[in-house]
Each structure stands twice: as structure tokens, then as C-alpha cells.
Design a protein around this motif. Sequence first.
Motif, PDB file in Angstrom:
ATOM      1  N   UNK A 186       0.824  -1.207   0.000  1.00  0.00           N
ATOM      2  CA  UNK A 186       0.000   0.000   0.000  1.00  0.00           C
ATOM      3  C   UNK A 186       0.861   1.261   0.000  1.00  0.00           C
ATOM      4  N   UNK A 187       1.979   1.226   0.721  1.00  0.00           N
ATOM      5  CA  UNK A 187       2.824   2.407   0.804  1.00  0.00           C
ATOM      6  C   UNK A 187       3.309   2.886  -0.552  1.00  0.00           C
ATOM      7  N   UNK A 188       3.643   1.959  -1.432  1.00  0.00           N
ATOM      8  CA  UNK A 188       4.085   2.337  -2.770  1.00  0.00           C
ATOM      9  C   UNK A 188       2.953   2.973  -3.570  1.00  0.00           C
ATOM     10  N   UNK A 189       1.733   2.459  -3.390  1.00  0.00           N
ATOM     11  CA  UNK A 189       0.577   3.041  -4.083  1.00  0.00           C
ATOM     12  C   UNK A 189       0.319   4.465  -3.600  1.00  0.00           C
ATOM     13  N   UNK A 190       0.421   4.686  -2.285  1.00  0.00           N
ATOM     14  CA  UNK A 190       0.222   6.022  -1.736  1.00  0.00           C
ATOM     15  C   UNK A 190       1.278   6.982  -2.281  1.00  0.00           C
ATOM     16  N   UNK A 191       2.529   6.549  -2.285  1.00  0.00           N
ATOM     17  CA  UNK A 191       3.611   7.392  -2.800  1.00  0.00           C
ATOM     18  C   UNK A 191       3.376   7.755  -4.268  1.00  0.00           C
ATOM     19  N   UNK A 192       2.932   6.797  -5.055  1.00  0.00           N
ATOM     20  CA  UNK A 192       2.646   7.032  -6.472  1.00  0.00           C
ATOM     21  C   UNK A 192       1.541   8.080  -6.632  1.00  0.00           C
ATOM     22  N   UNK A 193       0.482   7.936  -5.849  1.00  0.00           N
ATOM     23  CA  UNK A 193      -0.626   8.885  -5.940  1.00  0.00           C
ATOM     24  C   UNK A 193      -0.236  10.280  -5.494  1.00  0.00           C
ATOM     25  N   UNK A 194       0.553  10.376  -4.437  1.00  0.00           N
ATOM     26  CA  UNK A 194       0.960  11.690  -3.934  1.00  0.00           C
ATOM     27  C   UNK A 194       1.817  12.440  -4.953  1.00  0.00           C
TER      28      UNK A 194
ATOM     29  N   UNK B  75      -4.774  16.873   1.675  1.00  0.00           N
ATOM     30  CA  UNK B  75      -4.825  15.528   1.101  1.00  0.00           C
ATOM     31  C   UNK B  75      -5.508  14.612   2.107  1.00  0.00           C
ATOM     32  N   UNK B  76      -6.539  13.925   1.663  1.00  0.00           N
ATOM     33  CA  UNK B  76      -7.271  12.977   2.504  1.00  0.00           C
ATOM     34  C   UNK B  76      -7.086  11.578   1.927  1.00  0.00           C
ATOM     35  N   UNK B  77      -6.705  10.614   2.765  1.00  0.00           N
ATOM     36  CA  UNK B  77      -6.488   9.245   2.308  1.00  0.00           C
ATOM     37  C   UNK B  77      -7.567   8.330   2.882  1.00  0.00           C
ATOM     38  N   UNK B  78      -8.181   7.557   1.978  1.00  0.00           N
ATOM     39  CA  UNK B  78      -9.261   6.655   2.358  1.00  0.00           C
ATOM     40  C   UNK B  78      -9.032   5.312   1.696  1.00  0.00           C
ATOM     41  N   UNK B  79      -9.165   4.222   2.449  1.00  0.00           N
ATOM     42  CA  UNK B  79      -9.054   2.894   1.862  1.00  0.00           C
ATOM     43  C   UNK B  79     -10.251   2.608   0.968  1.00  0.00           C
ATOM     44  N   UNK B  80     -10.055   1.682   0.034  1.00  0.00           N
ATOM     45  CA  UNK B  80     -11.055   1.443  -1.011  1.00  0.00           C
ATOM     46  C   UNK B  80     -12.277   0.667  -0.532  1.00  0.00           C
ATOM     47  N   UNK B  81     -12.290   0.213   0.714  1.00  0.00           N
ATOM     48  CA  UNK B  81     -13.425  -0.553   1.226  1.00  0.00           C
ATOM     49  C   UNK B  81     -14.162   0.185   2.345  1.00  0.00           C
ATOM     50  N   UNK B  82     -14.084   1.510   2.337  1.00  0.00           N
ATOM     51  CA  UNK B  82     -14.629   2.310   3.439  1.00  0.00           C
ATOM     52  C   UNK B  82     -15.841   3.140   3.018  1.00  0.00           C
ATOM     53  N   UNK B  83     -16.648   3.464   4.003  1.00  0.00           N
ATOM     54  CA  UNK B  83     -17.762   4.394   3.838  1.00  0.00           C
ATOM     55  C   UNK B  83     -17.419   5.660   4.619  1.00  0.00           C
ATOM     56  N   UNK B  84     -17.372   6.795   3.937  1.00  0.00           N
ATOM     57  CA  UNK B  84     -17.061   8.073   4.577  1.00  0.00           C
ATOM     58  C   UNK B  84     -18.383   8.764   4.900  1.00  0.00           C
ATOM     59  N   UNK B  85     -18.687   8.878   6.174  1.00  0.00           N
ATOM     60  CA  UNK B  85     -19.969   9.434   6.609  1.00  0.00           C
ATOM     61  C   UNK B  85     -20.069  10.908   6.214  1.00  0.00           C
ATOM     62  N   UNK B  86     -21.263  11.328   5.811  1.00  0.00           N
ATOM     63  CA  UNK B  86     -21.475  12.704   5.358  1.00  0.00           C
ATOM     64  C   UNK B  86     -20.975  13.717   6.385  1.00  0.00           C
ATOM     65  N   UNK B  87     -20.298  14.745   5.895  1.00  0.00           N
ATOM     66  CA  UNK B  87     -19.756  15.799   6.749  1.00  0.00           C
ATOM     67  C   UNK B  87     -18.349  15.545   7.230  1.00  0.00           C
ATOM     68  N   UNK B  88     -17.863  14.310   7.058  1.00  0.00           N
ATOM     69  CA  UNK B  88     -16.547  13.961   7.600  1.00  0.00           C
ATOM     70  C   UNK B  88     -15.413  14.633   6.838  1.00  0.00           C
ATOM     71  N   UNK B  89     -15.520  14.714   5.512  1.00  0.00           N
ATOM     72  CA  UNK B  89     -14.453  15.340   4.734  1.00  0.00           C
ATOM     73  C   UNK B  89     -14.315  16.807   5.104  1.00  0.00           C
TER      74      UNK B  89
END
Length: 424
Positions: free
Chosen positions: A133-141, A152-166
Motif C-alpha cells: 500500500x505504501x508504494x501506491x500512496x507514494x505514487x498517488x501523492x 490531502x485525505x487518504x481513504x481505503x477502497x473498502x470504506x464508507x465516509x460518513x457525510x460531513x466527515x471530509x
Amino acid sequence: MILGLANAEFEIVQPVLASGWITAFEWTIGMVAVTFLIPTFMLMAQCVVGSFPRRRSIDMPTQSIGRPSVDVLVPAHNEESVIGATIDSIRRQLMPGDRLLVVADNCNDGTADVARAFGAVVTERFDDTKRAKGFAVDHGLKILQQEPRDVVLMVDADCDVVDGSIDRLARLAISTDGPVQANYQMPAAQSGGAWGAVSGFATTVKNQVRPLGLHRLGYGCVLYGSGMAFPSALASRPNWASDNIVEDMKVSYDLMIDGHSPHYCPEAIVRASLPAERGNALEQRKRWEHGHLHTIATQTPRLVGSAVTSARPALLVAAIDLLIPPLALLVQCWVVSMLSILVVTWTMPVSHLPLILMTLAGGFLGFGVMTAWYAHGRDQLTIKQLCIVPFYVLSKFPLYVAAIFRRQKTWRRTDRDSANEVCA
């Protein structure tokens, strides 16, 4: 005559030698007891303070602070079954000028196509020698830093971000000029049974109760890998490009030593389900806990050394917090040490102080965990299910033995139980 003098001298010296040996032994078992007393007291303090009735956060920035622009980075490896729901929960919170980037990392499924269909910008990365995962994050950054937003906000691909959280995470990252960790909830799947419920409660203590206690005591927390926000200039400062299986913990301590302790934001909620299938759950736990134990060994001396040289007590608090191992391991080690010291105290003329300290440590451990259960865990772990906790603790023994002889060193994705794993 000479032999008689030698015997007399031996009779005089023998008690002295025995006394010195006993004293050294007492010091040893005393240090063992202190080793348990300090982290268990820290655990109890976190659980008790984190279990106070909910109150309004004093860290929430005022509405007078403008909403910063946001880059959302989603590293993903073979997540076609869940990534659509994750993107949907993020996109409805974005504003004009914000950006959502998915890094489809070494994928051999339809992750990239699904992400594009849901409106995300997608970059695909393929590298058989750097799979973590670390290499993927570095690539994206590196891509995001070409035209950076404020946060910059990082979220895993299997998560639900509750409204208002961002919105909350972005505002807090700018107002504190530091990293922020969301309230990362990982409830047990209903199909996981009593075993899953115990695991879910242990995760609640680690991810919610303890960081909330530290937050209320005025200290920072570690990052948990998802729901992390950084001012853009700070996001790329740590070395993300590694195969560390708990890269979020390592980055946390790098940032702390650098003077940027992560803040906890309990009002910003990110959710992901624990695996229901027991084999998948054990594989996930193995990665987390082997990585945690390795981090204890490598980062505790760093934190203590930096605390001393920089005269920053917060780093010492972070070191003690890191010394708290996974709950099952902590209970196992306490039971073995307590029984050993009990036998020694009964059979040898040693001080009772180590036994008293170990008893006190056990009291701290039990009171802290039960306080957390009463305040946070009764809805997920019934009294009947509490009865299997001793068996759950025993079942983790092979996992910790493997940490000594066959420690997991490489990142492996946890298999998904179903196509509907993201919490609603």
C-alpha cells in the motif's frame, strides 16, 4: 587447620552470596512487574477518559474558517466489488475544485473500470517488485503534488465516509497545520458470530476508545491507515514508499518526532467492516499484530530517545502508548508473568512487592477494558459472548508464536467475504 579455616570462610560468605543473588533476582522480577504496570495504567487511563459521556469537541474549527480544497487519494488493489460504494460516499461530499484520485495498484480485476464509471480520476500502477500500500500512496501523492489542493485525505477502497466527515477533517487539518485521524470504525459483521463480536470489540478499544482518551488528555494519536488528512505540504514529507505492513504506524511516529503529532477527530467517521469469515479475519489480524509487534521493537527506542533529547513529554506518552500490545497478547503475557511471580514469591524468600505490582497491573487492565465495554461495547458484545473471551485469548497464541519464528514481513490484501462489505 587450613581446611577448617576454609570451611569457616565459606560458611560466612555463602549467606552473603545468596543474599546478593536474591536481591538481583528481586530486581529482575520487580522490573518485569513495572514493565506491566506502566502500559496497563496507560491503557486504563485511556479507556476511562475515553468512556466519559460524549461532549462537544473543543477542536472543531469555527465556521469562519473557509472550507479548504481537498485531494482525496484512494489506493486500491483488486477492489472492484466495493470501490463503487466508497467513491459514492466520497463524491457527494466534494466541492468544485476538489479532486478524487484512485490508484489501481497491481490490479488484475475491474477496479480501474469501476472507479472510472463512478467518476473518479484513475491512475494504474504495475510493479511486481514493489507490492504494498505504501508504494501506491507514494505514487498517488506524486501525481497530486503536481497541482496540489490545500488538504490531502487518504481513504481505503473498502470504506464508507460518513457525510460531513471530509469537511471536518479538512478544516481541522488546516486549523492545526498537522495530520488528522478520523474516527475509524470497524464493526464486526453480523455473520461473524461471538468470535467476530469479541474481535470487533477489541478493535473498538484500539481504534476509538484509546485515541479518544488520548485526545481528551491533550495528546495525539497514531494514524490508522484510512480517514487520514494532511495539509498538502505535509502529506509527502514522510517516506510512504516502503513495504512496511503497517505503514500508517511508522508514518505516525515519523511525524511525531518531526513535531507533527496527529490530532483525533471523533466527529469525522469512516467505516469499514471486519471480515466475517474467520480465516480472512485471522489473516488480517496477523498482518496488523505482527506489524504492531515489530513497530514496538523498532520505534519505542526512537521515541524515548527523542523524548529525552528534545525534552518533549508527548513523545514519552506516545512511547508508552505504543508499548500497549494487542489486548489478547497483553492478557496472555500478564497471566504467565503473574503465575510465575506467584510461584517464586511462595517458594523463595523474596519481596512481595513484585506480586503486589503485578496484581495492581491486572486490576488496571481489567478495570480499563470493562469500563470501555460498559461505555462502548455493550451493543456489540453481550454478557454471554463475554464468556468466550478466555478462549479467544488462547486462540491467538499460535499467532504470537508465529510473530517470533515466522513473522509476516510482506503486505497481503485481506480477501473480501462478499461484494457488499462496505458499511452503509
